[in-house]
Design an enzyme around this catalytic site. Structure first.
Site, PDB file in Angstrom:
ATOM      1  N   LYS A   9       0.814  -1.216   0.000  1.00  0.00           N
ATOM      2  CA  LYS A   9       0.000   0.000   0.000  1.00  0.00           C
ATOM      3  C   LYS A   9       0.856   1.279   0.000  1.00  0.00           C
ATOM      4  CE  LYS A   9      -4.074  -2.105   2.234  1.00  0.00           C
ATOM      5  NZ  LYS A   9      -5.041  -2.000   3.370  1.00  0.00           N
ATOM      6  N   TYR A  49     -12.235  -1.648  -3.681  1.00  0.00           N
ATOM      7  CA  TYR A  49     -12.714  -1.810  -2.303  1.00  0.00           C
ATOM      8  C   TYR A  49     -14.227  -1.634  -2.178  1.00  0.00           C
ATOM      9  CZ  TYR A  49      -8.292  -2.294   0.330  1.00  0.00           C
ATOM     10  OH  TYR A  49      -7.127  -2.758   0.894  1.00  0.00           O
ATOM     11  N   HIS A 115      -2.358  -5.325   1.572  1.00  0.00           N
ATOM     12  CA  HIS A 115      -3.661  -5.967   1.381  1.00  0.00           C
ATOM     13  C   HIS A 115      -3.403  -7.406   0.967  1.00  0.00           C
ATOM     14  CE1 HIS A 115      -7.524  -7.154  -0.338  1.00  0.00           C
ATOM     15  NE2 HIS A 115      -6.820  -7.623  -1.356  1.00  0.00           N
ATOM     16  N   GLU A 126      -9.671 -10.484  -7.809  1.00  0.00           N
ATOM     17  CA  GLU A 126      -8.673  -9.426  -7.628  1.00  0.00           C
ATOM     18  C   GLU A 126      -7.487  -9.608  -8.577  1.00  0.00           C
ATOM     19  OE1 GLU A 126      -9.952  -8.630  -2.973  1.00  0.00           O
ATOM     20  OE2 GLU A 126      -7.952  -9.429  -3.373  1.00  0.00           O
TER      21      GLU A 126
HETATM   22  P1  GTP Z   1      -7.223  -5.851   3.373  1.00  0.00           P
HETATM   23  O1  GTP Z   1      -6.269  -6.964   3.103  1.00  0.00           O
HETATM   24  O2  GTP Z   1      -6.666  -4.491   2.986  1.00  0.00           O
HETATM   25  O3  GTP Z   1      -8.597  -6.120   2.807  1.00  0.00           O
HETATM   26  O4  GTP Z   1      -7.314  -5.799   4.963  1.00  0.00           O
HETATM   27  P2  GTP Z   1      -8.159  -6.706   5.941  1.00  0.00           P
HETATM   28  O5  GTP Z   1      -8.854  -7.814   5.195  1.00  0.00           O
HETATM   29  O6  GTP Z   1      -7.259  -7.061   7.072  1.00  0.00           O
HETATM   30  O7  GTP Z   1      -9.233  -5.656   6.479  1.00  0.00           O
HETATM   31  P3  GTP Z   1     -10.702  -5.302   5.919  1.00  0.00           P
HETATM   32  O8  GTP Z   1     -10.981  -6.027   4.647  1.00  0.00           O
HETATM   33  O9  GTP Z   1     -11.640  -5.430   7.040  1.00  0.00           O
HETATM   34  O10 GTP Z   1     -10.530  -3.733   5.604  1.00  0.00           O
HETATM   35  C1  GTP Z   1      -9.957  -3.313   4.383  1.00  0.00           C
HETATM   36  C2  GTP Z   1      -9.038  -2.152   4.644  1.00  0.00           C
HETATM   37  O11 GTP Z   1      -9.797  -1.039   5.087  1.00  0.00           O
HETATM   38  C3  GTP Z   1      -8.015  -2.368   5.776  1.00  0.00           C
HETATM   39  O12 GTP Z   1      -6.859  -3.049   5.373  1.00  0.00           O
HETATM   40  C4  GTP Z   1      -7.697  -0.935   6.147  1.00  0.00           C
HETATM   41  O13 GTP Z   1      -6.765  -0.352   5.232  1.00  0.00           O
HETATM   42  C5  GTP Z   1      -9.037  -0.253   5.986  1.00  0.00           C
HETATM   43  N1  GTP Z   1      -9.736  -0.203   7.281  1.00  0.00           N
HETATM   44  C6  GTP Z   1     -10.327  -1.224   7.955  1.00  0.00           C
HETATM   45  N2  GTP Z   1     -10.858  -0.801   9.106  1.00  0.00           N
HETATM   46  C7  GTP Z   1     -10.593   0.535   9.165  1.00  0.00           C
HETATM   47  C8  GTP Z   1     -10.890   1.568  10.121  1.00  0.00           C
HETATM   48  O14 GTP Z   1     -11.497   1.327  11.159  1.00  0.00           O
HETATM   49  N3  GTP Z   1     -10.455   2.836   9.809  1.00  0.00           N
HETATM   50  C9  GTP Z   1      -9.781   3.110   8.656  1.00  0.00           C
HETATM   51  N4  GTP Z   1      -9.381   4.368   8.397  1.00  0.00           N
HETATM   52  N5  GTP Z   1      -9.489   2.168   7.740  1.00  0.00           N
HETATM   53  C10 GTP Z   1      -9.878   0.915   7.994  1.00  0.00           C
HETATM   54 MG    MG Z   2     -10.031  -7.507   3.426  1.00  0.00          MG
END
Ligand code: GTP
Ligand code: MG
Length: 138
Positions: A9, A49, A115, A126
């Protein structure tokens, strides 16, 4: 062998951490079989996303993902999807296990360096969003 989709990222490319993060993947037995450095538009980040479109952080997330280059990757290995999630660590770096990418490098729950796809179906979608079959070199 399984394949998964990964993004290094903007917070990580800004701090010149691409090599350090790739070393974590390679040390865990994941092979980088495709990789490109690109900069997403906010609209492209929003498309990627879109499952999070209703979440309160969606707009901030799209701004962030478009704020600097990313490195889009395909990682291959035994159980690559789960292995990658393990090497990444928990979404929030303060919950991430020691030695994981997010524990070592992430700046916050939003700016969390990597990610990784969460299931075979999302990995396939993806990978196809970013790469053609010709670009995957196992
Ligand atoms: P990804 O691999 O990026 O999908 O991460 P993840 O699967 O561990 O998390 P998720 O899919 O729940 O959320 C996707 C992305 O959204 C996260 O990796 C963060 O970059 C962002 N994100 C998640 N929760 C928060 C939050 O509470 N605040 C903010 N600002 N960003 C968030
Ligand atoms: Mg995710």
């Amino acid at each position: 062998l399984e394949r998964t989709f990964s993004i290094i990222k903007p917070d990580a490319t800004r701090r010149n951490l691409t090599g350090a993060i790739n070393k974590k993947f390679e040390d865990a037995g994941l092979r980088v079989v495709a990789q490109k450095r690109i900069q997403l538009s906010k609209a492209q980040a929003g498309e990627f996303y879109k499952v999070h479109a209703e979440r309160p952080f969606y707009d901030e997330l799209c701004e962030f993902m478009a704020s600097a280059p990313i490195v889009a990757q395909v990682l291959e290995g035994e159980g690559a999807i789960a292995k990658n999630r393990e090497v990444m660590g928990a979404t929030n770096p303060s919950d991430a296990a020691a030695g994981t990418i997010r524990a070592e490098f992430a700046e916050s729950v939003g700016e969390n360096s990597v990610h990784g796809s969460d299931a075979p179906e999302t990995a396939a979608v993806e990978i196809a969003y970013f790469f053609s079959g010709l670009e995957l070199v196992g």
